[in-house]
Design a protein around this motif. Structure first.
Motif, PDB file in Angstrom:
ATOM      1  N   ARG A 162       0.809  -1.208   0.000  1.00  0.00           N
ATOM      2  CA  ARG A 162       0.000   0.000   0.000  1.00  0.00           C
ATOM      3  C   ARG A 162       0.844   1.261   0.000  1.00  0.00           C
ATOM      4  N   ASN A 163       0.327   2.274  -0.696  1.00  0.00           N
ATOM      5  CA  ASN A 163       0.836   3.642  -0.638  1.00  0.00           C
ATOM      6  C   ASN A 163      -0.312   4.546  -0.203  1.00  0.00           C
ATOM      7  N   ALA A 164      -0.067   5.392   0.794  1.00  0.00           N
ATOM      8  CA  ALA A 164      -1.109   6.274   1.303  1.00  0.00           C
ATOM      9  C   ALA A 164      -0.510   7.640   1.585  1.00  0.00           C
ATOM     10  N   ALA A 165      -1.281   8.684   1.314  1.00  0.00           N
ATOM     11  CA  ALA A 165      -0.858  10.052   1.585  1.00  0.00           C
ATOM     12  C   ALA A 165      -2.097  10.917   1.754  1.00  0.00           C
ATOM     13  N   ALA A 166      -1.960  11.964   2.590  1.00  0.00           N
ATOM     14  CA  ALA A 166      -3.062  12.912   2.721  1.00  0.00           C
ATOM     15  C   ALA A 166      -3.284  13.641   1.402  1.00  0.00           C
ATOM     16  N   GLY A 167      -2.235  14.212   0.866  1.00  0.00           N
ATOM     17  CA  GLY A 167      -2.253  14.816  -0.446  1.00  0.00           C
ATOM     18  C   GLY A 167      -0.959  14.470  -1.154  1.00  0.00           C
ATOM     19  N   TYR A 168      -1.019  14.289  -2.473  1.00  0.00           N
ATOM     20  CA  TYR A 168       0.176  13.813  -3.170  1.00  0.00           C
ATOM     21  C   TYR A 168       0.223  14.375  -4.582  1.00  0.00           C
ATOM     22  N   GLN A 169       1.443  14.674  -5.009  1.00  0.00           N
ATOM     23  CA  GLN A 169       1.721  15.087  -6.371  1.00  0.00           C
ATOM     24  C   GLN A 169       2.780  14.140  -6.932  1.00  0.00           C
ATOM     25  N   GLY A 170       2.385  13.254  -7.850  1.00  0.00           N
ATOM     26  CA  GLY A 170       3.354  12.330  -8.397  1.00  0.00           C
ATOM     27  C   GLY A 170       2.724  11.009  -8.779  1.00  0.00           C
ATOM     28  N   MET A 171       3.422   9.896  -8.473  1.00  0.00           N
ATOM     29  CA  MET A 171       2.991   8.561  -8.893  1.00  0.00           C
ATOM     30  C   MET A 171       3.010   7.603  -7.718  1.00  0.00           C
ATOM     31  N   GLN A 172       1.998   6.736  -7.659  1.00  0.00           N
ATOM     32  CA  GLN A 172       1.894   5.685  -6.655  1.00  0.00           C
ATOM     33  C   GLN A 172       1.735   4.339  -7.349  1.00  0.00           C
ATOM     34  N   ILE A 173       2.581   3.364  -6.960  1.00  0.00           N
ATOM     35  CA  ILE A 173       2.528   2.019  -7.528  1.00  0.00           C
ATOM     36  C   ILE A 173       2.488   1.018  -6.378  1.00  0.00           C
ATOM     37  N   ALA A 174       1.362   0.323  -6.220  1.00  0.00           N
ATOM     38  CA  ALA A 174       1.186  -0.679  -5.167  1.00  0.00           C
ATOM     39  C   ALA A 174      -0.123  -1.419  -5.425  1.00  0.00           C
ATOM     40  N   LEU A 175      -0.400  -2.429  -4.611  1.00  0.00           N
ATOM     41  CA  LEU A 175      -1.686  -3.102  -4.718  1.00  0.00           C
ATOM     42  C   LEU A 175      -2.830  -2.151  -4.375  1.00  0.00           C
ATOM     43  N   TRP A 176      -2.605  -1.286  -3.367  1.00  0.00           N
ATOM     44  CA  TRP A 176      -3.635  -0.327  -2.945  1.00  0.00           C
ATOM     45  C   TRP A 176      -2.998   1.037  -2.804  1.00  0.00           C
ATOM     46  N   ILE A 179      -5.343   8.429  -1.652  1.00  0.00           N
ATOM     47  CA  ILE A 179      -5.210   9.816  -1.208  1.00  0.00           C
ATOM     48  C   ILE A 179      -6.373  10.073  -0.262  1.00  0.00           C
ATOM     49  N   CYS A 180      -6.078  10.489   0.970  1.00  0.00           N
ATOM     50  CA  CYS A 180      -7.079  10.481   2.048  1.00  0.00           C
ATOM     51  C   CYS A 180      -7.675  11.840   2.363  1.00  0.00           C
ATOM     52  N   ASP A 181      -6.926  12.931   2.207  1.00  0.00           N
ATOM     53  CA  ASP A 181      -7.400  14.249   2.621  1.00  0.00           C
ATOM     54  C   ASP A 181      -8.423  14.751   1.616  1.00  0.00           C
ATOM     55  N   THR A 182      -9.629  15.033   2.095  1.00  0.00           N
ATOM     56  CA  THR A 182     -10.703  15.435   1.192  1.00  0.00           C
ATOM     57  C   THR A 182     -10.561  16.859   0.676  1.00  0.00           C
ATOM     58  N   SER A 183      -9.727  17.691   1.321  1.00  0.00           N
ATOM     59  CA  SER A 183      -9.615  19.101   0.922  1.00  0.00           C
ATOM     60  C   SER A 183      -8.269  19.437   0.295  1.00  0.00           C
ATOM     61  N   SER A 199      -9.934  13.188  -2.475  1.00  0.00           N
ATOM     62  CA  SER A 199      -9.950  14.647  -2.554  1.00  0.00           C
ATOM     63  C   SER A 199     -10.761  15.106  -3.758  1.00  0.00           C
ATOM     64  N   ALA A 200     -11.716  16.011  -3.502  1.00  0.00           N
ATOM     65  CA  ALA A 200     -12.498  16.569  -4.596  1.00  0.00           C
ATOM     66  C   ALA A 200     -11.681  17.523  -5.459  1.00  0.00           C
ATOM     67  N   ARG A 201     -10.527  17.967  -4.932  1.00  0.00           N
ATOM     68  CA  ARG A 201      -9.667  18.881  -5.680  1.00  0.00           C
ATOM     69  C   ARG A 201      -8.505  18.141  -6.332  1.00  0.00           C
ATOM     70  N   SER A 202      -8.652  16.839  -6.522  1.00  0.00           N
ATOM     71  CA  SER A 202      -7.581  16.050  -7.120  1.00  0.00           C
ATOM     72  C   SER A 202      -7.806  15.876  -8.615  1.00  0.00           C
ATOM     73  N   ALA A 203      -6.700  15.716  -9.325  1.00  0.00           N
ATOM     74  CA  ALA A 203      -6.716  15.371 -10.744  1.00  0.00           C
ATOM     75  C   ALA A 203      -5.833  14.144 -10.891  1.00  0.00           C
ATOM     76  N   SER A 204      -6.427  12.998 -11.181  1.00  0.00           N
ATOM     77  CA  SER A 204      -5.692  11.750 -11.147  1.00  0.00           C
ATOM     78  C   SER A 204      -5.917  10.930 -12.409  1.00  0.00           C
ATOM     79  N   PHE A 205      -4.958  10.031 -12.636  1.00  0.00           N
ATOM     80  CA  PHE A 205      -5.034   9.041 -13.709  1.00  0.00           C
ATOM     81  C   PHE A 205      -4.858   7.683 -13.051  1.00  0.00           C
ATOM     82  N   GLN A 206      -5.887   6.859 -13.117  1.00  0.00           N
ATOM     83  CA  GLN A 206      -5.918   5.608 -12.369  1.00  0.00           C
ATOM     84  C   GLN A 206      -6.002   4.414 -13.311  1.00  0.00           C
ATOM     85  N   ILE A 207      -5.126   3.427 -13.053  1.00  0.00           N
ATOM     86  CA  ILE A 207      -5.128   2.169 -13.796  1.00  0.00           C
ATOM     87  C   ILE A 207      -5.174   1.033 -12.783  1.00  0.00           C
TER      88      ILE A 207
END
Length: 273
Positions: A162-176, A179-183, A199-207
């Motif tokens: 697992r990779n977890a962060a409140a807010g993140y800019q970059g890439m995450q590679i794991a089974l899970w 991003i936890c912070d909603t704001s 986060s409603a203010r996130s812009a993500s690309f998910q595979i």
């Protein structure tokens, strides 16, 4: 003949009796304070911690000035820390967590290796056998179990579980990946089995097999959930744009809430002299 034996035995008793005397008696002379101090210091110098501190570093002092005065003084070091916990506020260079050294209140910049990494904040490369858990970090995180950032992070997170962060800019590679912070604003690419961006203010690309996002997203997976998409739940491919920032930060009030706020304002105005 008997008297001679008695005299010899009495003399022998008087000679060896001080050897059996108690410490409170007069047989042992009192030690001076100087001798006792030397013994205490010697015993203290022989003590050692559970994790020995082995380091080759040079001290550095940083001063933050405001208005021409020193506002904050930070003491750190530049070099290498093979094992043990540092005594400074920050360390720049290379650190190795030989066992489970804690850097919870320390900042670190450079390359960190070891069993697990627990730092306050910093930047660079974290490589741990078990876990990486900084409060805030910018750089590359590689762990044998998982990576977790308590606040905001940036860079690359790689872990098998697992990779977890409140807010993140970059890439995450794991089974899970999550991003936890909603704001918190985030821009992340997530590759895994389960990818979540709360986060409603996130812009993500998910595979992944299952993808869910509350913000703007492009999803490729078996089942995709995009909160702001025209069709929230859809398999294989889904897309939604980033919602308006004003609607996220200050959502519109319902008529009942607006009426209640108006009544409070009018009552406060009426009671004001």
């Amino acid at each position: 003949m008997l008297s001679r034996k008695f005299i010899c035995a009495a003399a022998a008793f008087l000679l060896i009796s001080p050897l059996f005397a108690d410490n409170k008696g007069n047989a042992e002379p009192a030690q001076s304070p100087a001798i006792r101090a030397e013994e205490a210091s010697a015993s203290y110098s022989l003590r050692c911690s559970l994790i020995p501190e082995i380091a080759l570093a040079f001290p550095v002092t940083l001063e933050t000035r405001k208005g021409g005065r020193v506002w904050k003084t930070t003491r750190g070091a530049i070099g290498a820390q093979l094992c043990g916990e540092p005594r400074n506020d920050f360390l720049a260079g290379w650190a190795n967590a030989f066992l489970l050294e804690l850097y919870r209140d320390k900042a670190f910049y450079g390359i960190f290796t070891g069993w697990s990494c627990f730092i306050d904040h910093g930047g660079g490369i974290l490589v741990s056998v078990l876990l990486n858990e900084p409060s805030a970090f910018a750089g590359i995180q590689i762990a044998g179990i998982g990576n977790s950032i308590g606040q905001h992070g940036a860079g690359l997170q790689i872990a098998p579980l697992r990779n977890a962060a409140a807010g993140y800019q970059g890439m995450q590679i794991a089974l899970w990946n999550s991003i936890c912070d909603t704001s918190s604003p985030s821009g992340v690419m997530q590759i895994g089995v389960v990818n979540t961006a709360k986060s409603a203010r996130s812009a993500s690309f998910q595979i992944g097999l299952f993808n869910t996002s509350d913000g703007g997203v492009l999803q490729i997976g078996l089942l995709n959930h995009a909160e702001n998409a025209w069709i929230p739940w859809i398999p294989f491919l889904n897309f939604s744009s980033v919602p308006d920032r004003k609607s996220v930060i200050a959502p519109a009030r319902t008529p009942s809430e607006s009426g209640a706020a108006a009544e409070k304002t009018s009552s406060a105005t009426a009671t004001t002299p």
